[in-house]
Scaffold this active site. Structure first.
Site, PDB file in Angstrom:
ATOM      1  N   THR A  29       0.923  -1.247   0.057  1.00  0.00           N
ATOM      2  CA  THR A  29       0.042  -0.026   0.140  1.00  0.00           C
ATOM      3  C   THR A  29       0.971   1.349  -0.014  1.00  0.00           C
ATOM      4  O   THR A  29       1.623   1.275   0.817  1.00  0.00           O
ATOM      5  CB  THR A  29      -1.045  -0.172   1.211  1.00  0.00           C
ATOM      6  OG1 THR A  29      -1.742  -1.174   0.874  1.00  0.00           O
ATOM      7  CG2 THR A  29      -1.570   1.139   1.390  1.00  0.00           C
ATOM      8  N   HIS A 179      -7.292 -10.775  -1.528  1.00  0.00           N
ATOM      9  CA  HIS A 179      -6.734 -10.540  -0.331  1.00  0.00           C
ATOM     10  C   HIS A 179      -7.565 -11.070   0.758  1.00  0.00           C
ATOM     11  O   HIS A 179      -8.427 -10.564   1.138  1.00  0.00           O
ATOM     12  CB  HIS A 179      -6.484  -9.064  -0.102  1.00  0.00           C
ATOM     13  CG  HIS A 179      -5.782  -8.612   0.781  1.00  0.00           C
ATOM     14  ND1 HIS A 179      -5.134  -9.322   1.895  1.00  0.00           N
ATOM     15  CD2 HIS A 179      -5.198  -7.294   1.237  1.00  0.00           C
ATOM     16  CE1 HIS A 179      -4.317  -8.553   2.804  1.00  0.00           C
ATOM     17  NE2 HIS A 179      -4.549  -7.371   2.136  1.00  0.00           N
ATOM     18  N   ASN A 182      -4.398 -10.374   6.715  1.00  0.00           N
ATOM     19  CA  ASN A 182      -4.006  -8.967   7.469  1.00  0.00           C
ATOM     20  C   ASN A 182      -5.391  -8.238   8.119  1.00  0.00           C
ATOM     21  O   ASN A 182      -5.366  -7.121   8.131  1.00  0.00           O
ATOM     22  CB  ASN A 182      -3.296  -8.158   6.499  1.00  0.00           C
ATOM     23  CG  ASN A 182      -2.250  -8.803   5.938  1.00  0.00           C
ATOM     24  OD1 ASN A 182      -1.714  -9.752   6.588  1.00  0.00           O
ATOM     25  ND2 ASN A 182      -1.427  -7.766   5.199  1.00  0.00           N
ATOM     26  N   TYR A 184      -8.644  -8.128   7.168  1.00  0.00           N
ATOM     27  CA  TYR A 184      -9.481  -7.117   6.352  1.00  0.00           C
ATOM     28  C   TYR A 184     -10.602  -8.182   6.011  1.00  0.00           C
ATOM     29  O   TYR A 184     -10.774  -9.090   6.786  1.00  0.00           O
ATOM     30  CB  TYR A 184      -8.968  -6.923   4.834  1.00  0.00           C
ATOM     31  CG  TYR A 184      -7.838  -5.822   5.242  1.00  0.00           C
ATOM     32  CD1 TYR A 184      -8.045  -4.664   5.731  1.00  0.00           C
ATOM     33  CD2 TYR A 184      -6.281  -6.138   4.903  1.00  0.00           C
ATOM     34  CE1 TYR A 184      -7.028  -3.569   6.082  1.00  0.00           C
ATOM     35  CE2 TYR A 184      -5.408  -5.260   5.334  1.00  0.00           C
ATOM     36  CZ  TYR A 184      -5.578  -3.966   5.805  1.00  0.00           C
ATOM     37  OH  TYR A 184      -4.760  -2.958   6.131  1.00  0.00           O
ATOM     38  N   ASN A 239      -3.961  -5.797  13.028  1.00  0.00           N
ATOM     39  CA  ASN A 239      -5.501  -5.318  12.812  1.00  0.00           C
ATOM     40  C   ASN A 239      -6.263  -5.957  13.798  1.00  0.00           C
ATOM     41  O   ASN A 239      -7.338  -5.992  13.522  1.00  0.00           O
ATOM     42  CB  ASN A 239      -5.921  -5.344  11.386  1.00  0.00           C
ATOM     43  CG  ASN A 239      -5.294  -4.306  10.550  1.00  0.00           C
ATOM     44  OD1 ASN A 239      -4.983  -3.116  10.945  1.00  0.00           O
ATOM     45  ND2 ASN A 239      -5.340  -4.532   9.124  1.00  0.00           N
TER      46      ASN A 239
HETATM   47  C1  8OZ Z   1      -0.055  -1.238   5.205  1.00  0.00           C
HETATM   48  C2  8OZ Z   1      -0.865  -0.089   5.280  1.00  0.00           C
HETATM   49  C3  8OZ Z   1      -2.045   0.007   4.683  1.00  0.00           C
HETATM   50  C4  8OZ Z   1      -2.625  -1.114   4.244  1.00  0.00           C
HETATM   51  C5  8OZ Z   1      -2.144  -4.967   4.282  1.00  0.00           C
HETATM   52  C6  8OZ Z   1      -3.185  -3.513   2.529  1.00  0.00           C
HETATM   53  O1  8OZ Z   1      -1.717  -5.070   5.341  1.00  0.00           O
HETATM   54  C7  8OZ Z   1      -2.413  -3.745   3.652  1.00  0.00           C
HETATM   55  C8  8OZ Z   1      -1.934  -2.307   4.341  1.00  0.00           C
HETATM   56  C9  8OZ Z   1      -0.683  -2.234   4.696  1.00  0.00           C
HETATM   57  O2  8OZ Z   1      -2.450  -5.863   3.729  1.00  0.00           O
END
Ligand code: 8OZ
Length: 359
Positions: A29, A179, A182, A184, A239
């Site tokens: 990112t 994806h 992480n 999400y 996260n």
């Molecule tokens: C760092 C900052 C913002 C998003 C991920 C898409 O960790 C990210 C991400 C990483 O997969």
């Protein structure tokens, strides 16, 4: 070049993709797309073109809808302007002899009302806020509390993935990566720290993997499985993520993705330093496609993982930020440029396209 590094520079077939080496550019990112349309532009095409000697480039995470956005100035793949912008990128990489996969992303609860349609709350499997921050116009801030998705909305998001995947094909990508890592949206459904649902999307492993597999089948409507990969982070706490028993969950998911004949499983192998050790080899053993390892590798550890048959290829993130010609540097043993962490997220050419290649 020492003998044991040579495997990094050997070709490998991953699904339908012929990679000239096993050094992959990880998704990163960078928050530098055109701010109003969220479309890539010439600056972004130049950044990816510089890195085209990677065996495969995986793009920065790219939201499948406005609702899927969680950070400032990240690219989308839901509008025609964004498709046109991504064509600049795929053409530049192909002209330079490279291969590039788009990473499909929905952030779920890792977002903020200021980025959401109508200023609504972000969405998630369950109304549980993550204790984490996101990067916004006014800087880093806490993510907003999410609301739980209705079943009909989940089906609509699956359709957003289908449309985004078809858009990626129109934009000229060689492959797509889903994806699922992480913390999400897909990962929020997978792990039970964030999924407290009592319907068919929560509870059992079969139920918690349902959304991931529905998304995958939606992507396979427009893509051959030999051009689709899936990224997971089974033990990563980032996260605010947790699961009470991750090994059988991710084993089951890997088996199902294998049955769908996906080309590669991309594994962020990060795990808490003091926690139990996750069995990544166990995952590799149940997935028939290629295993792409990631997180903290350098040339020697990557070559060792491949030589030991623990991985087929390795994705490098920060090293590719500061070394556009990382493959040549590994091959010649040249010194590596250091990355400037202050310039990772947002800004202009500085810390983005101005890292020097070897003369
Ligand atoms: C760092 C900052 C913002 C998003 C991920 C898409 O960790 C990210 C991400 C990483 O997969």
């Amino acid at each position: 070049m020492s003998d044991d590094l040579s495997v990094l520079f050997s070709s490998v077939r991953i699904g339908s993709l012929d990679l000239p080496n096993r050094i992959v550019m990880a998704p990163l990112t960078r928050n530098r797309v055109e701010p109003t349309t969220l479309a890539p532009r010439a600056l972004n095409a130049e950044y990816y073109r510089q890195r085209a000697s990677a065996g495969l480039i995986i793009t920065e995470a790219t939201q499948i809808s406005q609702q899927g956005q969680g950070y400032l100035n990240t690219p989308g793949i839901y509008s025609d302007a964004q498709v046109e912008g991504w064509k600049l990128v795929t053409q530049a990489v192909h002209q330079a002899g490279g291969r590039i996969a788009l990473q499909l992303w929905h952030v779920g609860r890792i977002s903020h009302v200021s980025l959401q349609p109508n200023g609504d709350a972000p969405v998630a499997p369950s109304a549980i806020a993550a204790k984490t921050k996101t990067y916004l116009a006014h800087g880093f801030d806490d993510v907003s509390a999410p609301r739980a998705l209705e079943q009909a909305e989940i089906k609509a998001i699956v359709r957003d993935y289908a449309k985004a995947a078809a858009n990626a094909k129109r934009a000229g990508f060689d492959a797509v990566e889903i994806h699922g890592a992480n913390g999400y949206l897909i990962d929020q459904f997978l792990r039970d720290g964030s999924n407290h649902r009592t319907d068919e999307y929560g509870g059992s492993i079969e139920n918690r993997t349902r959304f991931a597999l529905e998304v995958t089948r939606a992507v396979l409507e427009s893509w051959e499985p030999s051009r689709v990969g899936f990224r997971i982070s089974p033990a990563a706490p980032a996260n605010d993520m947790s699961d009470s028993n991750p090994a059988p969950l991710f084993q089951y998911l890997a088996q199902e993705l294998s049955a769908l004949k996906l080309a590669f499983l991309h594994v962020n192998e990060s795990q808490a330093a003091d926690g139990p050790r996750f069995d990544f080899v166990g995952l590799r053993n149940v997935f028939a496609g290629a295993y792409m390892a990631n997180a903290g590798y350098e040339a020697s550890s990557a070559a060792k993982a491949i030589n030991d048959k623990r991985a087929d290829c390795v994705a490098f993130g920060k090293l590719f930020i500061s070394n556009p010609d990382l493959v040549a540097r590994f091959q010649t043993g040249a010194a590596l440029n250091e990355w400037d962490q202050a310039k990772f997220y947002g800004g202009d050419v500085s810390g983005y396209t101005d890292y020097p290649a070897l003369g």
